[in-house]
Motif scaffolding. Structure first.
Motif, PDB file in Angstrom:
ATOM      1  N   PRO A   1      -6.409 -14.407  -0.062  1.00  0.00           N
ATOM      2  CA  PRO A   1      -5.891 -15.772   0.092  1.00  0.00           C
ATOM      3  C   PRO A   1      -6.998 -16.807   0.253  1.00  0.00           C
ATOM      4  O   PRO A   1      -6.930 -17.902  -0.317  1.00  0.00           O
ATOM      5  CB  PRO A   1      -5.042 -15.693   1.372  1.00  0.00           C
ATOM      6  N   LEU A   2      -8.045 -16.434   0.999  1.00  0.00           N
ATOM      7  CA  LEU A   2      -9.162 -17.344   1.230  1.00  0.00           C
ATOM      8  C   LEU A   2      -9.856 -17.706  -0.083  1.00  0.00           C
ATOM      9  O   LEU A   2     -10.076 -18.879  -0.395  1.00  0.00           O
ATOM     10  CB  LEU A   2     -10.150 -16.651   2.169  1.00  0.00           C
ATOM     11  N   GLY A   3     -10.189 -16.670  -0.849  1.00  0.00           N
ATOM     12  CA  GLY A   3     -10.895 -16.894  -2.110  1.00  0.00           C
ATOM     13  C   GLY A   3     -10.036 -17.643  -3.115  1.00  0.00           C
ATOM     14  O   GLY A   3     -10.512 -18.547  -3.804  1.00  0.00           O
ATOM     15  N   LEU A   4      -8.738 -17.300  -3.184  1.00  0.00           N
ATOM     16  CA  LEU A   4      -7.831 -17.985  -4.119  1.00  0.00           C
ATOM     17  C   LEU A   4      -7.701 -19.450  -3.753  1.00  0.00           C
ATOM     18  O   LEU A   4      -7.751 -20.329  -4.619  1.00  0.00           O
ATOM     19  CB  LEU A   4      -6.448 -17.326  -4.084  1.00  0.00           C
ATOM     20  N   ALA A   5      -7.546 -19.724  -2.458  1.00  0.00           N
ATOM     21  CA  ALA A   5      -7.413 -21.117  -2.028  1.00  0.00           C
ATOM     22  C   ALA A   5      -8.664 -21.897  -2.371  1.00  0.00           C
ATOM     23  O   ALA A   5      -8.587 -23.026  -2.860  1.00  0.00           O
ATOM     24  CB  ALA A   5      -7.148 -21.169  -0.522  1.00  0.00           C
ATOM     25  N   ALA A   6      -9.836 -21.286  -2.167  1.00  0.00           N
ATOM     26  CA  ALA A   6     -11.091 -21.988  -2.463  1.00  0.00           C
ATOM     27  C   ALA A   6     -11.252 -22.214  -3.955  1.00  0.00           C
ATOM     28  O   ALA A   6     -11.769 -23.244  -4.382  1.00  0.00           O
ATOM     29  CB  ALA A   6     -12.270 -21.191  -1.917  1.00  0.00           C
ATOM     30  N   ALA A   7     -10.787 -21.253  -4.767  1.00  0.00           N
ATOM     31  CA  ALA A   7     -10.975 -21.377  -6.219  1.00  0.00           C
ATOM     32  C   ALA A   7     -10.015 -22.405  -6.812  1.00  0.00           C
ATOM     33  O   ALA A   7     -10.335 -23.057  -7.798  1.00  0.00           O
ATOM     34  CB  ALA A   7     -10.767 -20.025  -6.882  1.00  0.00           C
ATOM     35  N   LEU A   8      -8.829 -22.560  -6.233  1.00  0.00           N
ATOM     36  CA  LEU A   8      -7.797 -23.382  -6.863  1.00  0.00           C
ATOM     37  C   LEU A   8      -7.732 -24.803  -6.341  1.00  0.00           C
ATOM     38  O   LEU A   8      -7.095 -25.646  -6.952  1.00  0.00           O
ATOM     39  CB  LEU A   8      -6.437 -22.713  -6.669  1.00  0.00           C
TER      40      LEU A   8
ATOM     41  N   ALA B   1     -13.152 -30.828  -2.963  1.00  0.00           N
ATOM     42  CA  ALA B   1     -14.442 -30.169  -2.785  1.00  0.00           C
ATOM     43  C   ALA B   1     -14.693 -29.862  -1.313  1.00  0.00           C
ATOM     44  O   ALA B   1     -15.226 -28.808  -0.981  1.00  0.00           O
ATOM     45  CB  ALA B   1     -15.560 -31.051  -3.327  1.00  0.00           C
ATOM     46  N   TRP B   2     -14.262 -30.790  -0.442  1.00  0.00           N
ATOM     47  CA  TRP B   2     -14.555 -30.568   0.984  1.00  0.00           C
ATOM     48  C   TRP B   2     -13.828 -29.342   1.517  1.00  0.00           C
ATOM     49  O   TRP B   2     -14.326 -28.621   2.354  1.00  0.00           O
ATOM     50  CB  TRP B   2     -14.218 -31.815   1.812  1.00  0.00           C
ATOM     51  N   LEU B   3     -12.609 -29.081   0.956  1.00  0.00           N
ATOM     52  CA  LEU B   3     -11.841 -27.922   1.429  1.00  0.00           C
ATOM     53  C   LEU B   3     -12.547 -26.629   1.017  1.00  0.00           C
ATOM     54  O   LEU B   3     -12.657 -25.680   1.796  1.00  0.00           O
ATOM     55  CB  LEU B   3     -10.433 -27.976   0.857  1.00  0.00           C
ATOM     56  N   GLU B   4     -13.048 -26.635  -0.235  1.00  0.00           N
ATOM     57  CA  GLU B   4     -13.750 -25.457  -0.708  1.00  0.00           C
ATOM     58  C   GLU B   4     -14.992 -25.194   0.143  1.00  0.00           C
ATOM     59  O   GLU B   4     -15.260 -24.062   0.545  1.00  0.00           O
ATOM     60  CB  GLU B   4     -14.149 -25.649  -2.173  1.00  0.00           C
ATOM     61  N   GLU B   5     -15.731 -26.269   0.428  1.00  0.00           N
ATOM     62  CA  GLU B   5     -16.919 -26.134   1.283  1.00  0.00           C
ATOM     63  C   GLU B   5     -16.526 -25.592   2.649  1.00  0.00           C
ATOM     64  O   GLU B   5     -17.158 -24.687   3.178  1.00  0.00           O
ATOM     65  CB  GLU B   5     -17.587 -27.504   1.457  1.00  0.00           C
ATOM     66  N   LEU B   6     -15.435 -26.150   3.176  1.00  0.00           N
ATOM     67  CA  LEU B   6     -14.983 -25.758   4.514  1.00  0.00           C
ATOM     68  C   LEU B   6     -14.617 -24.278   4.545  1.00  0.00           C
ATOM     69  O   LEU B   6     -14.859 -23.577   5.529  1.00  0.00           O
ATOM     70  CB  LEU B   6     -13.782 -26.609   4.909  1.00  0.00           C
ATOM     71  N   LEU B   7     -14.026 -23.788   3.442  1.00  0.00           N
ATOM     72  CA  LEU B   7     -13.600 -22.383   3.416  1.00  0.00           C
ATOM     73  C   LEU B   7     -14.775 -21.438   3.172  1.00  0.00           C
ATOM     74  O   LEU B   7     -14.842 -20.365   3.759  1.00  0.00           O
ATOM     75  CB  LEU B   7     -12.548 -22.181   2.324  1.00  0.00           C
TER      76      LEU B   7
END
Lengths: 350, 324
Positions: free
Chosen positions: B107-114, B118-124
């Motif tokens: 779930p973590l990786g999918l959320a970051a990829a989708l 940008a800030w959410l991806e960085e945060l994850l």
């Protein structure tokens, strides 16, 4: 005749582009804009600093801020509330966690790692005691690791698919995942018990291991087993890719000797991923040192750590964890810088 | 069958000038040998507890013979029975830790990829980068110094240590799939996030996840066995191959079987597992598969052509018209 002419013209056409295809080391380094390099460097160093901070914070959080603290652990056999409270006051555990953390970090910044709960000696003396044997083991391993790993990788890549390649590839793949303790115990049984060539443990040799090289053979062999596999596999893959690349073909067409093409042109490109992996293997080396010291009874940092874990001597565990963690972070940073220098085009982390 | 002959394997085979059946055989053997090598410890671990039988009376420690096929261990128990019982914990804890790591990493990786933010991806992902540098065994020992984790605790710890790396791989595989035009089309059609993320992106990257999970399993097995050898997450006299190696070391000179047999089983399990899963990974890397359709075609549509079947006899398949 015509075939020769066509071949020549193709050769000339590629030779025209050769300046791009075989760039010298300096040209490659210069081709990366300086500002970009600086910002990458700044970001990578920042990540290193963040990692160091994370190590310190995590070590503290895991050992002190969670419920079930050192006092309960120390009381151990006598979980008497009064005794736990007494230990807690004695250790200063009744103060708020933030305050203790600030104290501890201030101490760390001044090089003060705290004092042992079990013996009352400063943690730094524990480090000094165990440092020699561990450094010796790690240094010997790294010194042997680089030639062994690169040598095996190049040997396998020289002719992809040959018998030597298949043997090296299968053996490295198989040994790659084997836990050190299982391999070590089997080697001890074979070489120390069956054949009697080497001593089974370092018991009775004291701290001076360098005077008895026979003691070091098995521990270093076991420590080498996993990193050699990963590095030789990376070197092999990088070498095979590099040997197939246009610039190597061009260099061969120029009539450079095979050895020169192989070692001066192809190998540096194959080494970039390996340099990064060398730092990643520090993680394994630290794990391996702990296991190998336990297995061969070597009085190094790993033994100190395991004793502290068994005695629940939290300050010693914390101090060792911070030192190990910071070493790992610094080596990772160094490896990324080296990899960037060897192959600036490859996207390196951060 | 051609799947075995792709990527690095194919390059090697072509380099040797192999063709046909020999080439296929040469490319296939490491994976099969791995499966064969790992089968022995795996079967012992899974079926051993069923055939172990009752514990006999304890005898003197470190003896050979006397009705004990592999002798006795450090407290006088039958070594063969301990071996039958001791594989289960290693294998089950490793499986549980891998599953747990993926349950959090996917779930973590999918959320970051989708995500488009940008800030959410960085945060994850950034915190995971920070964690990646910490030696894994160190983290486990650190916790073991304060708590006494049981088998479940050990599985949780090993899973935690594996999350950063697993999440990075999931994100890399998923962002490759998320960059395809099909995802853009799904978005523009107003499909739900769930359908895009799980139904398309997750499904596309599923085989990469599976191959990585296999290789990760061998890494997890390494950590679980090493931690057990160092006494983390196990009872001091537990029936566990790694614990057996540790505890029976003192009698190595008198009774080597109590150490050598469990050590061999662990070596076989990790060696065979790695050979097998690497063969799977290689197959996965090399294959140039078609991405799945964004919408599964309804089966019904194939029946549309039934009404033309009667013309088939006028255009047999081998004629020019029939081939059309």
């Amino acid at each position: 005749m015509t075939g020769g002419v066509v071949g020549d013209s193709v050769g000339t056409a590629e030779a025209l582009g050769a300046a791009e295809v075989v760039p010298s080391r300096t040209a490659r380094a210069r081709s990366v804009p300086a500002a970009l390099l600086r910002s990458w460097l700044a970001r990578r160093v920042l990540l290193g600093v963040a990692q160091t901070a994370a190590v310190v914070l995590l070590v503290f959080a895991l050992t002190e801020a969670l419920p079930g603290d050192a006092a309960v652990a120390l009381a151990g056999d006598q979980p008497d509330p009064a005794r736990i409270a007494a230990i807690r006051t004695e250790l200063g555990l009744d103060r708020p966690a933030a305050e203790r953390f600030a104290d501890w970090v201030l101490g760390l910044l001044h090089g003060d790692l705290g004092t042992s709960l079990a013996s009352g000696r400063p943690v730094a003396t524990y480090l000094a005691d165990g440092f020699g044997p561990t450094l010796l083991l790690a240094a010997l391993t790294v010194v042997l690791l680089v030639p062994a790993g690169v040598g095996l990788g190049v040997l396998a890549a020289r002719r992809a698919g040959s018998l030597a390649d298949r043997l090296v590839s299968s053996a490295t793949l198989a040994v790659y995942a084997v836990p050190e303790f299982a391999l070590g115990v089997l080697l001890v049984t074979l070489f120390a018990l069956r054949l009697g060539w080497l001593p089974p443990t370092a018991v009775g040799f004291g701290g001076d291991l360098l005077a008895h090289p026979a003691v070091l053979v098995l521990p270093v062999l076991v420590l080498l087993s996993r990193p050699v596999c990963s590095i030789s596999r990376l070197v092999r893959a990088g070498m095979i890719d590099a040997l197939r690349s246009p610039y190597v073909r061009q260099a061969t067409r120029y009539g450079l000797s095979t050895a020169r093409v192989r070692y001066l042109h192809a190998l540096p490109n194959a080494l970039a991923p390996a340099a990064q992996q060398l730092a990643r293997t520090v993680d394994w080396l630290l794990c391996g040192v702990i296991v190998v010291e336990a297995l061969f009874v070597i009085p190094g940092l790993g033994t100190v750590l395991m004793n502290a874990v068994a005695e629940r001597d939290v300050p010693v565990v914390q101090g060792l964890a911070v030192v190990f963690g910071v070493i790992a972070v610094v080596l990772n940073l160094g490896a990324d810088l080296v990899a960037r220098r060897l192959a600036p085009r490859a996207g390196v982390a951060a | 069958m051609q799947g075995w002959l792709t990527g690095e394997r194919l390059k090697c085979a072509v380099g040797r000038g192999l063709t046909g059946e020999r080439l296929k055989r040469a490319a296939r053997w490491p994976g099969r040998a791995g499966l064969l090598i790992a089968a022995v410890p795996l079967l012992l671990a899974l079926l051993g507890p069923l055939i172990a039988g009752d514990a006999g009376p304890r005898t003197a420690s470190f003896t050979l013979g006397g009705g004990h096929w592999l002798g006795t261990d450090f407290v006088g128990r039958d070594v063969w029975r301990q071996i039958l019982l001791g594989g289960q914990s290693v294998v089950l804890v490793a499986l549980a830790a891998t599953a747990l790591a993926y349950a959090i990493a996917v779930p973590l990786g999918l959320a970051a990829a989708l995500t488009h933010r940008a800030w959410l991806e960085e945060l994850l992902m950034r915190p995971l980068d920070v964690l990646l540098a910490i030696p894994s065994l160190l983290l486990i020992l650190l916790v073991a110094a304060v708590f006494s984790p049981g088998a479940a605790g050990l599985a949780l710890l090993v899973a935690l240590v594996n999350i950063p790396d697993a999440a990075r791989i999931v994100r890399a595989a998923a962002s490759e799939a998320a960059a395809r035009p099909a995802v853009e089309a799904l978005r523009m059609q107003g499909e739900t996030w769930w359908r895009t993320a799980v139904g398309y992106v997750g499904r596309s990257a599923l085989r990469t996840f599976a191959a990585d999970a296999g290789v990760r399993l061998t890494g997890v097995l390494y950590l679980v066995a090493t931690a057990a050898f160092l006494g983390v997450g196990v009872e001091p006299d537990a029936a566990d191959w790694a614990v057996m190696v540790d505890r029976n070391r003192t009698g190595l000179f008198v009774q080597p079987w109590a150490v050598v047999v469990p050590a061999l089983l662990i070596v076989a399990l990790s060696m065979g597992g790695n050979l097998f899963f690497d063969a799977l990974l290689e197959r996965e890397d090399g294959e140039n598969r078609k991405p799945p359709r964004p919408h599964p075609k309804p089966f019904r549509q194939y029946f549309r052509y039934f009404r033309y079947f009667r013309y088939l006899r006028y255009f047999p398949r081998h004629t020019k018209e029939g081939r059309r």
